[in-house]
Design a protein around this motif. Structure first.
Motif, PDB file in Angstrom:
ATOM      1  N   ASN A 143      98.846  43.520 106.454  1.00 48.61           N
ATOM      2  CA  ASN A 143      99.977  42.680 107.083  1.00 48.61           C
ATOM      3  C   ASN A 143     101.187  43.188 106.934  1.00 48.61           C
ATOM      4  O   ASN A 143     102.406  42.742 106.902  1.00 48.61           O
ATOM      5  CB  ASN A 143     100.037  41.232 106.735  1.00 48.61           C
ATOM      6  N   VAL A 144     101.292  44.709 107.074  1.00 53.56           N
ATOM      7  CA  VAL A 144     102.633  45.163 106.944  1.00 53.56           C
ATOM      8  C   VAL A 144     103.421  45.427 108.437  1.00 53.56           C
ATOM      9  O   VAL A 144     104.567  45.777 108.417  1.00 53.56           O
ATOM     10  CB  VAL A 144     102.420  46.673 106.370  1.00 53.56           C
ATOM     11  N   GLY A 145     102.897  45.507 109.389  1.00 52.36           N
ATOM     12  CA  GLY A 145     103.365  45.381 110.713  1.00 52.36           C
ATOM     13  C   GLY A 145     103.118  44.042 111.546  1.00 52.36           C
ATOM     14  O   GLY A 145     102.361  43.459 111.246  1.00 52.36           O
ATOM     15  N   LYS A 146     103.888  43.644 112.528  1.00 52.90           N
ATOM     16  CA  LYS A 146     103.922  42.760 113.387  1.00 52.90           C
ATOM     17  C   LYS A 146     104.121  43.214 114.864  1.00 52.90           C
ATOM     18  O   LYS A 146     105.363  43.789 115.041  1.00 52.90           O
ATOM     19  CB  LYS A 146     104.984  41.449 113.089  1.00 52.90           C
ATOM     20  N   LYS A 147     103.025  42.867 115.475  1.00 53.02           N
ATOM     21  CA  LYS A 147     103.258  43.372 117.090  1.00 53.02           C
ATOM     22  C   LYS A 147     102.519  42.549 117.924  1.00 53.02           C
ATOM     23  O   LYS A 147     101.518  42.249 117.505  1.00 53.02           O
ATOM     24  CB  LYS A 147     102.804  44.884 117.259  1.00 53.02           C
ATOM     25  N   PHE A 148     103.012  42.025 119.060  1.00 49.82           N
ATOM     26  CA  PHE A 148     102.264  41.221 119.950  1.00 49.82           C
ATOM     27  C   PHE A 148     102.173  39.807 119.482  1.00 49.82           C
ATOM     28  O   PHE A 148     100.918  38.943 119.653  1.00 49.82           O
ATOM     29  CB  PHE A 148     101.099  41.571 120.505  1.00 49.82           C
ATOM     30  N   GLY A 149     102.815  39.365 118.489  1.00 43.69           N
ATOM     31  CA  GLY A 149     102.667  38.118 117.732  1.00 43.69           C
ATOM     32  C   GLY A 149     101.607  38.164 116.667  1.00 43.69           C
ATOM     33  O   GLY A 149     101.417  36.898 116.068  1.00 43.69           O
ATOM     34  N   ARG A 150     101.095  39.207 116.178  1.00 43.00           N
ATOM     35  CA  ARG A 150     100.185  39.414 115.193  1.00 43.00           C
ATOM     36  C   ARG A 150     100.560  40.163 113.858  1.00 43.00           C
ATOM     37  O   ARG A 150     100.969  41.247 114.292  1.00 43.00           O
ATOM     38  CB  ARG A 150      98.777  39.930 115.821  1.00 43.00           C
ATOM     39  N   LEU A 151     100.134  39.902 112.881  1.00 42.92           N
ATOM     40  CA  LEU A 151     100.324  40.766 111.707  1.00 42.92           C
ATOM     41  C   LEU A 151      99.110  41.670 111.752  1.00 42.92           C
ATOM     42  O   LEU A 151      98.113  41.384 112.023  1.00 42.92           O
ATOM     43  CB  LEU A 151     100.193  39.954 110.457  1.00 42.92           C
ATOM     44  N   LEU A 152      99.576  42.907 111.312  1.00 38.09           N
ATOM     45  CA  LEU A 152      98.669  44.092 111.516  1.00 38.09           C
ATOM     46  C   LEU A 152      98.601  44.916 110.141  1.00 38.09           C
ATOM     47  O   LEU A 152      99.610  44.855 109.420  1.00 38.09           O
ATOM     48  CB  LEU A 152      99.249  44.949 112.436  1.00 38.09           C
ATOM     49  N   ASP A 153      97.493  45.549 110.045  1.00 34.46           N
ATOM     50  CA  ASP A 153      97.279  46.335 108.645  1.00 34.46           C
ATOM     51  C   ASP A 153      97.463  47.743 109.278  1.00 34.46           C
ATOM     52  O   ASP A 153      97.465  47.772 110.323  1.00 34.46           O
ATOM     53  CB  ASP A 153      95.931  46.281 108.207  1.00 34.46           C
ATOM     54  N   THR A 154      97.624  48.664 108.214  1.00 32.40           N
ATOM     55  CA  THR A 154      97.547  50.039 108.424  1.00 32.40           C
ATOM     56  C   THR A 154      96.497  50.826 107.471  1.00 32.40           C
ATOM     57  O   THR A 154      96.592  50.438 106.489  1.00 32.40           O
ATOM     58  CB  THR A 154      99.091  50.658 108.234  1.00 32.40           C
ATOM     59  N   VAL A 155      95.909  51.530 108.105  1.00 33.18           N
ATOM     60  CA  VAL A 155      94.659  52.228 107.382  1.00 33.18           C
ATOM     61  C   VAL A 155      95.098  53.669 107.123  1.00 33.18           C
ATOM     62  O   VAL A 155      95.685  54.223 107.953  1.00 33.18           O
ATOM     63  CB  VAL A 155      93.279  52.103 108.176  1.00 33.18           C
ATOM     64  N   TYR A 156      94.897  54.061 105.809  1.00 33.32           N
ATOM     65  CA  TYR A 156      95.180  55.389 105.566  1.00 33.32           C
ATOM     66  C   TYR A 156      93.937  56.245 105.356  1.00 33.32           C
ATOM     67  O   TYR A 156      92.970  55.586 104.625  1.00 33.32           O
ATOM     68  CB  TYR A 156      95.768  55.618 104.021  1.00 33.32           C
ATOM     69  N   MET A 157      93.902  57.358 105.990  1.00 34.49           N
ATOM     70  CA  MET A 157      92.712  58.024 105.849  1.00 34.49           C
ATOM     71  C   MET A 157      93.036  59.615 105.400  1.00 34.49           C
ATOM     72  O   MET A 157      94.333  59.927 105.755  1.00 34.49           O
ATOM     73  CB  MET A 157      91.743  58.191 107.109  1.00 34.49           C
ATOM     74  N   GLN A 158      92.332  60.210 104.657  1.00 38.35           N
ATOM     75  CA  GLN A 158      92.870  61.742 104.193  1.00 38.35           C
ATOM     76  C   GLN A 158      91.708  62.696 104.642  1.00 38.35           C
ATOM     77  O   GLN A 158      90.522  62.474 104.379  1.00 38.35           O
ATOM     78  CB  GLN A 158      93.034  61.686 102.745  1.00 38.35           C
ATOM     79  N   CYS A 159      92.106  64.074 104.673  1.00 36.37           N
ATOM     80  CA  CYS A 159      91.161  65.093 104.917  1.00 36.37           C
ATOM     81  C   CYS A 159      91.801  66.090 104.110  1.00 36.37           C
ATOM     82  O   CYS A 159      92.839  66.557 104.255  1.00 36.37           O
ATOM     83  CB  CYS A 159      91.017  65.374 106.604  1.00 36.37           C
ATOM     84  N   ASP A 160      90.808  66.762 103.393  1.00 36.43           N
ATOM     85  CA  ASP A 160      91.225  68.022 102.506  1.00 36.43           C
ATOM     86  C   ASP A 160      90.783  69.194 103.370  1.00 36.43           C
ATOM     87  O   ASP A 160      89.781  69.489 103.570  1.00 36.43           O
ATOM     88  CB  ASP A 160      90.305  67.964 101.403  1.00 36.43           C
ATOM     89  N   LEU A 161      91.900  69.853 103.785  1.00 35.37           N
ATOM     90  CA  LEU A 161      91.970  71.047 104.825  1.00 35.37           C
ATOM     91  C   LEU A 161      91.615  72.070 103.833  1.00 35.37           C
ATOM     92  O   LEU A 161      91.106  73.181 104.567  1.00 35.37           O
ATOM     93  CB  LEU A 161      93.449  71.105 105.064  1.00 35.37           C
ATOM     94  N   ARG A 162      91.334  72.302 102.573  1.00 35.11           N
ATOM     95  CA  ARG A 162      91.008  73.266 101.937  1.00 35.11           C
ATOM     96  C   ARG A 162      89.205  73.373 101.976  1.00 35.11           C
ATOM     97  O   ARG A 162      88.600  74.502 101.637  1.00 35.11           O
ATOM     98  CB  ARG A 162      91.367  73.307 100.352  1.00 35.11           C
ATOM     99  N   GLU A 163      88.592  72.025 102.488  1.00 34.45           N
ATOM    100  CA  GLU A 163      87.297  72.385 102.651  1.00 34.45           C
ATOM    101  C   GLU A 163      87.085  72.491 104.009  1.00 34.45           C
ATOM    102  O   GLU A 163      87.193  71.903 105.005  1.00 34.45           O
ATOM    103  CB  GLU A 163      86.630  70.752 102.359  1.00 34.45           C
ATOM    104  N   GLU A 164      86.431  73.728 104.054  1.00 32.49           N
ATOM    105  CA  GLU A 164      85.907  74.255 105.396  1.00 32.49           C
ATOM    106  C   GLU A 164      84.984  73.572 106.269  1.00 32.49           C
ATOM    107  O   GLU A 164      84.981  73.384 107.682  1.00 32.49           O
ATOM    108  CB  GLU A 164      85.372  75.468 105.438  1.00 32.49           C
ATOM    109  N   GLY A 165      84.426  72.492 105.739  1.00 28.46           N
ATOM    110  CA  GLY A 165      83.204  71.508 106.568  1.00 28.46           C
ATOM    111  C   GLY A 165      83.989  70.478 107.240  1.00 28.46           C
ATOM    112  O   GLY A 165      83.624  69.871 108.023  1.00 28.46           O
ATOM    113  N   ASN A 166      85.268  70.475 106.871  1.00 28.50           N
ATOM    114  CA  ASN A 166      86.111  69.332 107.630  1.00 28.50           C
ATOM    115  C   ASN A 166      86.613  69.942 108.714  1.00 28.50           C
ATOM    116  O   ASN A 166      87.497  70.983 108.884  1.00 28.50           O
ATOM    117  CB  ASN A 166      87.199  68.563 106.667  1.00 28.50           C
ATOM    118  N   THR A 167      86.454  69.344 109.943  1.00 30.00           N
ATOM    119  CA  THR A 167      86.749  69.707 111.353  1.00 30.00           C
ATOM    120  C   THR A 167      87.843  68.864 111.679  1.00 30.00           C
ATOM    121  O   THR A 167      88.104  68.653 112.902  1.00 30.00           O
ATOM    122  CB  THR A 167      85.476  69.776 112.203  1.00 30.00           C
TER     123      THR A 167
END
Length: 167
Positions: A143-167
């Protein structure tokens, strides 16, 4: 075709983002910057060595992605945040699946070691795309954002660029 963004792409990038501002929750912006601001951003990224890419099909820009430092503090110098947007007319055609791996490779080449995705509205397609490219869930702010009259979440995702398998 995936290639570095040029100043001549600014109008197409502005149009793509404007649609997302007006119609989506992936961005919490409520006013879209114009082509001039995008041209400035493209030039700034080039000068700083940050990747800014576009997807192009038959001469038409169908999406864009860029990575910049997550925070300006020196301790975050190796960590970037990605942004990726696909033209609404090109969704579901593999544009994001082509752009994000290219951005990961370009960010790695630019010296970044970690890439964060800050996904406004927890957009399911963006979460799925990032997961497919090796990102893992790192958190959710509720519930950190509000747009179009709705409260919205923000999802955090992370990629370790040192791991070559991550594309």
């Amino acid at each position: 075709m995936i290639r570095p963004a040029r100043s001549g792409d600014a109008q197409a990038i502005a149009a793509i983002y404007e649609w997302h501002v007006a119609n989506g929750t992936a961005t919490f912006d409520t006013a879209a910057p114009g082509a001039g601001e995008w041209a400035g951003k493209i030039a700034d990224f080039a000068a700083r060595g940050f990747p800014f890419l576009v997807a192009e099909r038959e001469g038409v820009v169908t999406g864009y992605a860029y990575a910049a430092r997550f925070r300006d503090r020196a301790a975050y110098a190796h960590t970037c945040e990605d942004s990726i947007y696909v033209a609404h007319t090109a969704r579901g055609q593999g544009v994001g699946s082509a752009l994000l791996p290219a951005l990961i490779a370009a960010a790695r080449a630019a010296g970044f070691q970690q890439m964060l995705a800050v996904i406004g509205g927890g957009e399911p397609a963006s979460v799925a795309l990032h997961g497919k490219c090796g990102f893992v869930h790192a958190g959710r702010m509720r519930n950190v954002g509000k747009k179009f009259g709705r409260l919205l979440d923000t999802v955090y995702m992370q990629c370790d660029l040192r791991e070559e398998g991550n594309t």
